[in-house]
Design an enzyme around this catalytic site. Structure first.
Site, mmCIF file in Angstrom:
data_model
loop_
_atom_site.group_PDB
_atom_site.id
_atom_site.type_symbol
_atom_site.label_atom_id
_atom_site.label_comp_id
_atom_site.label_asym_id
_atom_site.label_seq_id
_atom_site.Cartn_x
_atom_site.Cartn_y
_atom_site.Cartn_z
ATOM 1 N N THR A 13 1.405 -0.442 -0.201
ATOM 2 C CA THR A 13 -0.107 -0.214 -0.058
ATOM 3 C C THR A 13 0.482 1.309 -0.076
ATOM 4 O OG1 THR A 13 -0.266 0.103 2.079
ATOM 5 C CG2 THR A 13 -2.064 -1.180 1.160
ATOM 6 N N GLY A 14 0.396 2.227 -0.400
ATOM 7 C CA GLY A 14 1.215 3.066 -0.688
ATOM 8 C C GLY A 14 2.367 3.597 -1.470
ATOM 9 N N ALA A 15 1.948 3.582 -2.745
ATOM 10 C CA ALA A 15 3.098 3.588 -3.327
ATOM 11 C C ALA A 15 2.917 4.358 -4.931
ATOM 12 C CB ALA A 15 3.790 1.838 -3.726
ATOM 13 N N SER A 16 2.666 5.344 -4.009
ATOM 14 C CA SER A 16 2.128 6.894 -4.981
ATOM 15 C C SER A 16 3.473 7.363 -5.759
ATOM 16 C CB SER A 16 1.514 7.657 -4.712
ATOM 17 O OG SER A 16 0.441 7.509 -3.355
ATOM 18 N N ILE A 21 9.324 5.017 -0.360
ATOM 19 C CA ILE A 21 9.674 4.022 0.152
ATOM 20 C C ILE A 21 8.442 2.199 -0.155
ATOM 21 C CG2 ILE A 21 9.976 2.304 2.434
ATOM 22 C CD1 ILE A 21 10.136 4.937 3.715
ATOM 23 N N GLY A 22 7.511 3.046 -0.321
ATOM 24 C CA GLY A 22 6.805 2.030 -1.321
ATOM 25 C C GLY A 22 6.697 1.490 -2.703
ATOM 26 N N TYR A 169 -0.345 11.443 14.714
ATOM 27 C CA TYR A 169 0.367 11.043 13.770
ATOM 28 C C TYR A 169 0.688 10.048 15.049
ATOM 29 C CZ TYR A 169 3.937 8.314 10.680
ATOM 30 O OH TYR A 169 4.751 7.777 9.562
#
Length: 261
Positions: A13-16, A21-22, A169
């Protein structure tokens, strides 16, 4: 020669962003033979000065395909429980039953005890705690393999020092550490390991020159962490050689001195 993760299917998840890092995790797992399904949410990345280009996700997809593995992706709102359920169905329909889940997506905006609000708390909770927990739950419930299950959470060292200017956060990502060792015990009988990685300060395009110099002054190895550093550790945790490692929070920061000295 068969690669270590050949025949495995990984959700990241979170590989934009290509510098993120993604994306590095996706490429490292693919280089080891894993098929990849990655998610992104461009609306979040567009809030920041470093931003995201429209075609970055397609470029990442093509880079992974060129490694000789299968790759699919989707824009997924992980704050929506319905979307999380749909995500697992998409992965199964397009690639098969997943072996590996990397919970890399997060929500982060600056706030403190003076300006924290219900809205900012909820926004952080929905992604960092609820989204991570529900996606892990869906992964566990749909896990069909006899062994090789991996859940790897990305954290930011909330237990190591106060983060008083990132209150929402800090407290929500801190909860992911508790989730890690709690879930590890709950799913061990399914042959699923659960670990968390704190990559420390990592240069993904958000640091200015002044901050880089401050970090370098506290980095005994003489450089700033790169996305590939985190990706290599995660690749190890995803493989068979790490089958005896579970319930661990690994601070892989290159010896970063958080309090100077």
């Amino acid at each position: 020669m068969q690669k270590p993760l050949q025949g495995r299917i990984a959700i990241v998840t979170g590989a934009s962003r290509l510098k993120g890092i993604g994306a590095a995790i996706c490429k490292e797992l693919a280089s080891q033979g894993a098929d990849i399904f990655f998610t992104y949410w461009t609306k979040y990345d567009q809030q920041f000065s470093w931003g995201v280009e429209q075609n970055e996700q397609e470029l990442l997809n093509q880079q992974i395909l060129h490694m000789g593995v299968r790759c699919n992706s989707a824009e997924v709102d992980l704050s929506s429980p319905t979307e999380i359920t749909k995500l697992l169905k998409m992965v199964r329909d397009q690639l098969g039953d997943p072996h590996i889940l990397v919970n890399n997506a997060c929500y982060s905006t600056d706030d403190n005890i003076e300006n924290v609000s219900p809205a900012t708390l909820d926004a952080h909770y929905e992604i960092n705690v609820r989204g991570t927990t529900l996606l892990s739950s869906e992964f566990v419930k749909s896990f069909t393999h006899e062994s090789g299950g991996r859940i790897i959470n990305i954290i930011s060292g909330q237990s190591l020092q106060p983060m008083f200017n990132e209150l929402s956060y800090a407290i929500t990502k801190g909860a992911v550490e508790t989730l890690t060792y709690t879930l590890a015990a709950a799913v061990a009988d399914k042959r699923i390991t659960v670990n968390a990685v704190n990559p420390g300060p990592t240069d993904t395009g958000w640091m200015n020159d002044k901050l880089k110099q401050e970090i370098l002054a506290r980095s005994p190895l003489g450089r700033i962490g790169q996305p590939a550093d985190a990706a290599r550790l995660i690749s190890f945790l995803a493989g068979d050689e790490a089958e005896w490692v579970t319930g661990q929070v690994i601070h892989s920061e290159g010896g970063f001195r958080r309090f100077g000295g």
